[in-house]
Design a protein around this motif. Structure first.
Motif, PDB file in Angstrom:
ATOM      1  N   ASP A   1      51.970  21.661-119.337  1.00 22.13           N
ATOM      2  CA  ASP A   1      52.435  20.566-118.485  1.00 22.13           C
ATOM      3  C   ASP A   1      53.928  20.701-118.179  1.00 22.13           C
ATOM      4  O   ASP A   1      54.622  19.713-117.937  1.00 22.13           O
TER       5      ASP A   1
ATOM      6  N   ASP B   1      45.992   9.542-115.018  1.00 22.61           N
ATOM      7  CA  ASP B   1      46.479   8.192-114.733  1.00 22.61           C
ATOM      8  C   ASP B   1      45.344   7.231-114.402  1.00 22.61           C
ATOM      9  O   ASP B   1      45.590   6.041-114.158  1.00 22.61           O
TER      10      ASP B   1
ATOM     11  N   ASP C   1      53.594  16.895-112.828  1.00 21.19           N
ATOM     12  CA  ASP C   1      52.370  16.161-112.526  1.00 21.19           C
ATOM     13  C   ASP C   1      51.863  16.505-111.124  1.00 21.19           C
ATOM     14  O   ASP C   1      52.503  16.166-110.129  1.00 21.19           O
TER      15      ASP C   1
ATOM     16  N   GLN D   1      59.358  14.595-112.839  1.00 20.44           N
ATOM     17  CA  GLN D   1      57.970  14.228-112.538  1.00 20.44           C
ATOM     18  C   GLN D   1      57.169  15.373-111.916  1.00 20.44           C
ATOM     19  O   GLN D   1      55.965  15.222-111.683  1.00 20.44           O
TER      20      GLN D   1
END
Length: 692
Positions: free
Chosen positions: A105, A346, A214, A211
């Motif tokens: 990630d 999410d 993602d 971010q």
């Protein structure tokens, strides 16, 4: 190779680009820069001075992201003990190999790598800060959110630079070849430049960069940035002629010049795009960044502006469109978006997999013109509360079509309700070649099924079987029949009136022919007939509308389509019925004759030919030939006119520069006929023996 001071501890850092890029499937992007995928280790070599005494010194790695070092990451040394970056060192004297591990990630981006020589207590003796690399998503890594376990899908949705875009209508599906070019020169750099120019990046660069791990976040940014509405995005949209101050959307055949023009112009938007161009550019960017992506076409796509899950067309008694709001619902012959594959951490379980991302600017989403990502699975099940933009996408594939007549006194009469004419033949290119794959069942249950009605109720709509939702059928049943006409010919449209009743039926029939555009807007009437008809009991009556080239040619749009509308009003009764037909023209093709298998760096000869199908001469004829890895864009202007029925032929010579499956594409333009296409697929081998 990055050289440090020869007297220092670190003499040289070798990023081993070719070896690493080959292992990380990025060699198609560049051989000479280190480009790796997250969650997969890569090896670098450090040449140390023999007299540096590495018994007392250690190597350390520090990563920097952002133009102002917004993110700094220390790479831990030793075996993996926790999530994060870490490296293992082999050797302590002379040439030292470092194996660097990134987390699955990790933030994607352009990294600067500092190699430090330190003492055992952490004192920095020397720093080499010249090494750089790019990190991409890794759909081959099981722990990456974009992981796909099927190699066939990865070869298509990440590695394939060529695609097919489906256009036309649900009854007459056409196709056009497109070169995504995600591995072409500078495209990767432009993709990161797009991220850097987003409103989020300009507002708070550090927050934005953090971010980028993602794919949900990055996909949403790309959806917003491919269009230029409200930001420094790539493409300006235009849905009607003229395009004289830019390029007609139908002229584009590849994403690469669009991206290059945007970058070379200092992030000034490129003119012009429409939905398939927006989606194709988004597909290029997302594939380049490592997110599996495919181009999708939804035929008969609804644009529901008021969120009531119906597309309402208001007509006056002359069948002229009314739009008092200045902004109306519409039904597009086709609309394109992309699907990207990713986990949705999410969202609740069951929302992983293909996600709709739509970069065509239609409606605002959280204050910006973007759409998605939205799980395809959520659309099918009617789960409209999930992020992002599920109600709008649900309507695109499920809305009802309702036609109303607004009388002179302001009253409205519902004349036709269609519950199964939206969201048809949803299409993408197959992974098994150039055939079409229908993915409609991914988006919706079969029309009229019990499960479909359950989904509608779940989505907040009452059941579709309510008789109050339907216009009452008249005594006469009406339908329109036609062949697919060839552009340049006169042709007939036949309206059939069937009387199933026991007595004669009399009515007034109005036939209307209009210029058609793929999004259903900007319609111009060019033919109208009104007559009284009588149909005997249990008989069928036919009325023929002759459509003449000399009339439609003056008005037809660059989508080469007309719409025919028939309105039937029963005499003495308040019964009205209406049917419509969208009629695309068949266009000629440019024929390409070249060998199907050739060798790189060897001269290839072939030809292209075209026959004028029109009853009039074509003036100012121009052929444009292009093909990534085959030939640079070449323009050939015709000398003189091309007469009716005349065939022209051009010799073609080129030398392939890159191996692999390549597309040669030709476009023909003239004063009366534009965007005539031709394409040929060529397999380019490394040498002749490879082709046997």
């Amino acid at each position: 190779m990055m050289m440090a001071n020869h007297r220092g501890h670190i003499l040289d850092v070798d990023l081993r680009c070719r070896e690493n890029n080959s292992a990380h499937r990025t060699r198609e992007i560049d051989w000479n820069r280190l480009i790796v995928r997250r969650g997969q280790p890569f090896a670098i070599s450090v040449q140390c001075s023999p007299e540096s005494g590495f018994g007392q010194t250690q190597l350390a790695l520090v990563l920097h992201l952002g133009k102002r070092d917004e993110v700094v990451i220390k790479v831990e040394k030793g075996d993996r003990t926790k999530d994060g970056w870490w490296f293992r060192q082999e050797g302590a004297h002379g040439k030292v190999q470092l194996t660097v591990h990134s987390p699955a990630d990790a933030i994607i981006g352009h990294y600067r790598l500092n190699v430090l020589a330190t003492t055992t207590d952490g004192h920095v003796l020397e720093k080499n800060d010249k090494a750089q690399f790019h990190l991409l998503y890794n759909p081959w890594c099981r722990d990456d959110a974009v992981y796909i376990p099927d190699e066939k899908l990865l070869q298509e949705y990440i590695m394939n630079e060529n695609g097919i875009i489906y256009v036309g209508t649900s009854d007459y599906i056409g196709s056009r070849h497109w070169h995504f070019g995600q591995f072409e020169e500078n495209v990767m750099d432009i993709c990161f430049e797009i991220l850097d120019n987003s409103n989020e990046a300009l507002r708070n660069s550090q927050k934005d960069i953090k971010q980028r791990w993602d794919p949900v976040y990055v996909g949403r940014i790309i959806s917003a940035m491919v269009n230029s509405n409200g930001d420094r995005g790539v493409l300006v949209g235009r849905w009607q002629e003229p395009y004289t101050d830019g390029v007609s959307p139908s002229k584009w055949t590849t994403s690469v010049p669009i991206l290059q023009k945007w970058s070379n112009g200092g992030a000034r938007p490129v003119k012009y795009g429409q939905c398939w161009v927006y989606a194709a550019v988004a597909c290029t960017v997302l594939r380049c960044l490592g997110i599996p992506t495919r181009h999708i076409t939804n035929f008969a796509s609804a644009h529901d502006t008021d969120g009531n899950l119906s597309v309402d067309f208001l007509l006056n008694e002359k069948m002229e469109s009314l739009d008092s709001r200045g902004r109306s619902d519409s039904s597009w012959n086709f609309h394109c978006w992309v699907e990207s594959w990713m986990k949705r951490e999410d969202l609740p379980q069951g929302n992983d997999g293909w996600q709709v991302l739509d970069p065509t600017p239609q409606e605002l989403s959280d204050g910006q013109f973007c759409c998605g990502p939205c799980p395809v699975a959520a659309i099918k099940e009617g789960n409209l509360t999930v992020k992002y933009d599920a109600p709008f996408i649900f309507a695109e594939v499920n809305a009802d079509i309702i036609h109303w007549i607004v009388r002179r006194d302001g009253s409205r009469q519902k004349i036709r309700v269609s519950q199964d004419s939206i969201g048809l033949n949803i299409s993408t290119k197959s992974v098994f070649g150039n055939s079409r794959e229908d993915v409609t069942s991914h988006y919706k249950y079969p029309e009229g099924s019990k499960k479909e009605r359950e989904v509608y109720e779940k989505a907040g709509r009452r059941g579709r079987d309510s008789s109050s939702d339907r216009a009452k059928p008249g005594k006469l049943q009406m339908s329109i029949k036609h062949a697919k006409p060839v552009f340049g010919s006169d042709f007939d449209v036949v309206v059939e009136l069937k009387n199933d009743g026991g007595v004669e039926a009399n009515a007034r029939l109005t036939l209307l022919a209009m210029v058609g555009t793929y999004n259903g807007l900007n319609r111009k009437e060019f033919e109208r007939e009104t007559k009284n008809v009588s149909v005997q009991a249990h008989k069928v009556h036919k009325e023929v509308l002759r459509v003449h080239y000399e009339k439609y040619s003056k008005h037809v749009s660059d989508h080469h389509m007309i719409n025919v509308m028939a309105l039937l009003e029963a005499q003495g009764e308040n019964e009205v019925d209406m049917v419509t037909a969208k009629i695309p023209f068949s266009l000629p093709e440019v024929l390409i004759e070249v060998p199907s298998k050739v060798a790189v760096h060897q001269t290839v000869t072939g030809s292209i030919s075209f026959t004028n199908p029109l009853p009039v001469p074509l003036k100012r004829g121009v052929f444009t030939v292009e093909g990534a890895g085959l030939v640079s864009p070449t323009v050939v202007k015709m000398n003189g006119d091309i007469g009716p029925g005349q065939k022209v032929r051009l010799d073609l010579t080129f030398t392939p520069a890159r191996s692999g499956v390549r597309n040669l594409m030709v476009d023909f333009d003239s004063d009366r006929l534009q965007d005539v296409k031709g394409a040929a697929t060529i397999i380019v081998g490394n040498h002749y023996l490879a082709l046997n």
